[in-house]
Design a protein around this motif. Sequence first.
Motif, PDB file in Angstrom:
ATOM      1  N   LEU A  49      -2.464  29.735  24.073  1.00 25.80           N
ATOM      2  CA  LEU A  49      -3.189  28.793  24.925  1.00 25.80           C
ATOM      3  C   LEU A  49      -3.336  27.435  24.252  1.00 25.80           C
ATOM      4  O   LEU A  49      -3.265  26.402  24.907  1.00 25.80           O
ATOM      5  N   THR A  50      -3.529  27.439  22.940  1.00 22.80           N
ATOM      6  CA  THR A  50      -3.635  26.174  22.218  1.00 22.80           C
ATOM      7  C   THR A  50      -2.317  25.425  22.271  1.00 22.80           C
ATOM      8  O   THR A  50      -2.286  24.225  22.551  1.00 22.80           O
ATOM      9  N   VAL A  51      -1.227  26.132  21.997  1.00 31.22           N
ATOM     10  CA  VAL A  51       0.086  25.495  22.030  1.00 31.22           C
ATOM     11  C   VAL A  51       0.389  25.009  23.442  1.00 31.22           C
ATOM     12  O   VAL A  51       0.847  23.885  23.639  1.00 31.22           O
ATOM     13  N   THR A  52       0.120  25.858  24.421  1.00 30.91           N
ATOM     14  CA  THR A  52       0.353  25.467  25.810  1.00 30.91           C
ATOM     15  C   THR A  52      -0.537  24.300  26.194  1.00 30.91           C
ATOM     16  O   THR A  52      -0.110  23.383  26.876  1.00 30.91           O
ATOM     17  N   GLY A  53      -1.788  24.327  25.724  1.00 23.76           N
ATOM     18  CA  GLY A  53      -2.710  23.236  26.008  1.00 23.76           C
ATOM     19  C   GLY A  53      -2.241  21.928  25.400  1.00 23.76           C
ATOM     20  O   GLY A  53      -2.272  20.878  26.042  1.00 23.76           O
ATOM     21  N   LEU A  54      -1.781  21.994  24.152  1.00 25.52           N
ATOM     22  CA  LEU A  54      -1.277  20.788  23.503  1.00 25.52           C
ATOM     23  C   LEU A  54      -0.014  20.290  24.197  1.00 25.52           C
ATOM     24  O   LEU A  54       0.159  19.095  24.401  1.00 25.52           O
ATOM     25  N   LEU A  55       0.863  21.208  24.535  1.00 29.73           N
ATOM     26  CA  LEU A  55       2.088  20.833  25.222  1.00 29.73           C
ATOM     27  C   LEU A  55       1.779  20.262  26.599  1.00 29.73           C
ATOM     28  O   LEU A  55       2.370  19.266  27.009  1.00 29.73           O
ATOM     29  N   GLY A  56       0.828  20.874  27.282  1.00 27.71           N
ATOM     30  CA  GLY A  56       0.416  20.353  28.583  1.00 27.71           C
ATOM     31  C   GLY A  56      -0.179  18.967  28.467  1.00 27.71           C
ATOM     32  O   GLY A  56       0.065  18.091  29.295  1.00 27.71           O
ATOM     33  N   GLY A  57      -0.955  18.730  27.412  1.00 25.00           N
ATOM     34  CA  GLY A  57      -1.524  17.403  27.175  1.00 25.00           C
ATOM     35  C   GLY A  57      -0.449  16.376  26.893  1.00 25.00           C
ATOM     36  O   GLY A  57      -0.512  15.236  27.372  1.00 25.00           O
ATOM     37  N   LEU A  58       0.555  16.768  26.129  1.00 23.61           N
ATOM     38  CA  LEU A  58       1.661  15.864  25.827  1.00 23.61           C
ATOM     39  C   LEU A  58       2.432  15.525  27.099  1.00 23.61           C
ATOM     40  O   LEU A  58       2.748  14.357  27.347  1.00 23.61           O
ATOM     41  N   ILE A  59       2.719  16.527  27.898  1.00 18.88           N
ATOM     42  CA  ILE A  59       3.446  16.284  29.158  1.00 18.88           C
ATOM     43  C   ILE A  59       2.632  15.381  30.072  1.00 18.88           C
ATOM     44  O   ILE A  59       3.150  14.436  30.667  1.00 18.88           O
ATOM     45  N   GLY A  60       1.331  15.644  30.168  1.00 16.48           N
ATOM     46  CA  GLY A  60       0.473  14.795  30.988  1.00 16.48           C
ATOM     47  C   GLY A  60       0.419  13.367  30.474  1.00 16.48           C
ATOM     48  O   GLY A  60       0.453  12.413  31.257  1.00 16.48           O
ATOM     49  N   ALA A  61       0.359  13.216  29.155  1.00 13.42           N
ATOM     50  CA  ALA A  61       0.315  11.866  28.574  1.00 13.42           C
ATOM     51  C   ALA A  61       1.614  11.117  28.835  1.00 13.42           C
ATOM     52  O   ALA A  61       1.595   9.921  29.172  1.00 13.42           O
ATOM     53  N   VAL A  62       2.748  11.801  28.699  1.00 11.48           N
ATOM     54  CA  VAL A  62       4.040  11.153  28.957  1.00 11.48           C
ATOM     55  C   VAL A  62       4.156  10.768  30.429  1.00 11.48           C
ATOM     56  O   VAL A  62       4.579   9.645  30.751  1.00 11.48           O
ATOM     57  N   GLY A  64       1.714  10.135  32.488  1.00 10.95           N
ATOM     58  CA  GLY A  64       0.802   9.016  32.709  1.00 10.95           C
ATOM     59  C   GLY A  64       1.371   7.706  32.197  1.00 10.95           C
ATOM     60  O   GLY A  64       1.271   6.663  32.858  1.00 10.95           O
ATOM     61  N   ALA A  65       1.985   7.751  31.019  1.00  5.42           N
ATOM     62  CA  ALA A  65       2.599   6.538  30.459  1.00  5.42           C
ATOM     63  C   ALA A  65       3.759   6.071  31.328  1.00  5.42           C
ATOM     64  O   ALA A  65       3.921   4.866  31.569  1.00  5.42           O
ATOM     65  N   LEU A  66       4.559   7.008  31.821  1.00  7.34           N
ATOM     66  CA  LEU A  66       5.664   6.644  32.716  1.00  7.34           C
ATOM     67  C   LEU A  66       5.139   5.980  33.983  1.00  7.34           C
ATOM     68  O   LEU A  66       5.708   4.983  34.456  1.00  7.34           O
ATOM     69  N   LEU A  67       4.069   6.506  34.526  1.00  8.65           N
ATOM     70  CA  LEU A  67       3.474   5.915  35.729  1.00  8.65           C
ATOM     71  C   LEU A  67       2.972   4.499  35.457  1.00  8.65           C
ATOM     72  O   LEU A  67       3.221   3.575  36.253  1.00  8.65           O
ATOM     73  N   LEU A  68       2.303   4.308  34.323  1.00  8.11           N
ATOM     74  CA  LEU A  68       1.810   2.973  33.994  1.00  8.11           C
ATOM     75  C   LEU A  68       2.948   1.987  33.764  1.00  8.11           C
ATOM     76  O   LEU A  68       2.870   0.828  34.195  1.00  8.11           O
ATOM     77  N   ILE A  69       4.005   2.413  33.099  1.00 12.86           N
ATOM     78  CA  ILE A  69       5.162   1.537  32.887  1.00 12.86           C
ATOM     79  C   ILE A  69       5.786   1.175  34.228  1.00 12.86           C
ATOM     80  O   ILE A  69       6.120   0.013  34.475  1.00 12.86           O
ATOM     81  N   TRP A  70       5.909   2.158  35.105  1.00 10.74           N
ATOM     82  CA  TRP A  70       6.488   1.894  36.427  1.00 10.74           C
ATOM     83  C   TRP A  70       5.617   0.910  37.205  1.00 10.74           C
ATOM     84  O   TRP A  70       6.128  -0.032  37.826  1.00 10.74           O
ATOM     85  N   LEU A  71       4.292   1.122  37.176  1.00  9.02           N
ATOM     86  CA  LEU A  71       3.381   0.206  37.877  1.00  9.02           C
ATOM     87  C   LEU A  71       3.469  -1.197  37.293  1.00  9.02           C
ATOM     88  O   LEU A  71       3.491  -2.197  38.033  1.00  9.02           O
ATOM     89  N   TYR A  72       3.529  -1.308  35.970  1.00  9.46           N
ATOM     90  CA  TYR A  72       3.632  -2.605  35.324  1.00  9.46           C
ATOM     91  C   TYR A  72       4.920  -3.312  35.729  1.00  9.46           C
ATOM     92  O   TYR A  72       4.912  -4.493  36.101  1.00  9.46           O
ATOM     93  N   GLN A  73       6.037  -2.592  35.668  1.00 11.42           N
ATOM     94  CA  GLN A  73       7.317  -3.199  36.018  1.00 11.42           C
ATOM     95  C   GLN A  73       7.389  -3.558  37.497  1.00 11.42           C
ATOM     96  O   GLN A  73       7.956  -4.581  37.864  1.00 11.42           O
ATOM     97  N   THR A  74       6.798  -2.752  38.337  1.00  6.50           N
ATOM     98  CA  THR A  74       6.870  -2.988  39.760  1.00  6.50           C
ATOM     99  C   THR A  74       5.974  -4.141  40.198  1.00  6.50           C
ATOM    100  O   THR A  74       6.375  -4.972  41.008  1.00  6.50           O
ATOM    101  N   TYR A  75       4.762  -4.200  39.696  1.00  5.08           N
ATOM    102  CA  TYR A  75       3.796  -5.161  40.215  1.00  5.08           C
ATOM    103  C   TYR A  75       3.528  -6.350  39.298  1.00  5.08           C
ATOM    104  O   TYR A  75       3.123  -7.410  39.791  1.00  5.08           O
ATOM    105  N   LEU A  76       3.730  -6.231  37.998  1.00  4.50           N
ATOM    106  CA  LEU A  76       3.377  -7.324  37.117  1.00  4.50           C
ATOM    107  C   LEU A  76       4.575  -7.895  36.367  1.00  4.50           C
ATOM    108  O   LEU A  76       4.592  -9.061  36.022  1.00  4.50           O
ATOM    109  N   GLY A  77       5.541  -7.095  36.083  1.00  8.94           N
ATOM    110  CA  GLY A  77       6.653  -7.515  35.224  1.00  8.94           C
ATOM    111  C   GLY A  77       7.695  -8.364  35.905  1.00  8.94           C
ATOM    112  O   GLY A  77       8.262  -9.251  35.308  1.00  8.94           O
TER     113      GLY A  77
END
Length: 79
Positions: A49-62, A64-77
Amino acid sequence: MGVIYLIIIGAAAGFLATRMMKVEAGIVPTVLIGIAGALVGGVVIRVLLTVTGLLGGLIGAVLGALLLIWLYQTYLGRK
């Protein structure tokens, strides 16, 4: 209460495990097998569960970062 719970669950788990593996054992060895199995199983599940939790957190963080980069490029960049 945790020790009593461990003994009860250990007895049940030991009984089921010894019957499934067709091992003839007395009450005390059956309970000890169950308690040891509960401890080993608990550690394995917590590690998974710890490994899965950490992996799930990493996937969620990636994601989220992809979404923010896409939003930045689409609306501000690109104006």
